[in-house]
Write a protein that holds these residues in place. Structure first.
Motif, short mmCIF file in Angstrom:
data_model
loop_
_atom_site.label_atom_id
_atom_site.label_comp_id
_atom_site.label_asym_id
_atom_site.label_seq_id
_atom_site.Cartn_x
_atom_site.Cartn_y
_atom_site.Cartn_z
N LEU A 30 -12.00 -12.10 37.94
CA LEU A 30 -11.25 -12.44 36.73
C LEU A 30 -11.22 -13.96 36.54
N SER A 31 -11.00 -14.68 37.62
CA SER A 31 -10.97 -16.13 37.56
C SER A 31 -12.32 -16.70 37.16
N VAL A 32 -13.39 -16.14 37.71
CA VAL A 32 -14.74 -16.60 37.37
C VAL A 32 -15.02 -16.38 35.89
N VAL A 66 -14.63 -12.89 26.63
CA VAL A 66 -13.32 -12.26 26.44
C VAL A 66 -13.37 -10.82 26.95
N ALA A 67 -14.46 -10.12 26.65
CA ALA A 67 -14.61 -8.74 27.14
C ALA A 67 -14.66 -8.71 28.67
N LEU A 73 -9.38 -7.77 34.17
CA LEU A 73 -7.93 -7.67 34.18
C LEU A 73 -7.50 -6.20 34.19
N LEU A 74 -8.14 -5.38 33.37
CA LEU A 74 -7.80 -3.96 33.33
C LEU A 74 -8.13 -3.27 34.65
N GLN A 75 -9.25 -3.62 35.25
CA GLN A 75 -9.61 -3.04 36.54
C GLN A 75 -8.62 -3.47 37.63
N PHE A 76 -8.22 -4.73 37.60
CA PHE A 76 -7.24 -5.25 38.53
C PHE A 76 -5.93 -4.47 38.41
#
Length: 109
Positions: A30-32, A66-67, A73-76
């Motif tokens: 996510l950070s990457v 963005v996707a 984020l959703l997977q996290f």
């Protein structure tokens, strides 16, 4: 949102990626991806950044990043059992209390 999370989970499961989708790895990914979004805007002036969606190529890049950010984020959230919309609503509520509208007489805490 739940359908998108299920679709992402199915995509990862079909490729046996679940073993890699630990909270640590997903947070790093996510950070990457967020950094890749920032990179698009890195050297743009404020005016250029405001017009980034006017160019089809840069618009596609922004939308892709963005996707990617939303996907990770959703997977996290899925892995940790976080209801992302509930978490967002709760955070907005806390921020409304923390940062009241100026002139309402409420102090910040």
């Amino acid at each position: 949102m739940a359908r998108l999370q299920a679709r992402l989970a199915e995509f990862a499961a079909a490729r046996d990626w679940g073993q890699y989708h630990t909270p640590k790895n997903l947070a790093a990914a996510l950070s990457v991806e967020a950094s890749e979004l920032v990179e698009i805007f890195q050297w743009l002036t404020p005016e250029e950044s405001a017009g980034v969606m006017e160019c089809p190529e840069s618009a596609r890049r922004v939308e892709d990043e963005v996707a990617d950010v939303l996907s990770y984020l959703l997977q996290f959230c899925e892995v940790l059992g976080i209801d992302v919309l509930k978490a967002l609503a709760a955070k907005i509520e806390r921020n409304e209390k923390r940062f009241p509208v100026p002139g309402t007489g409420h102090s910040m805490k």
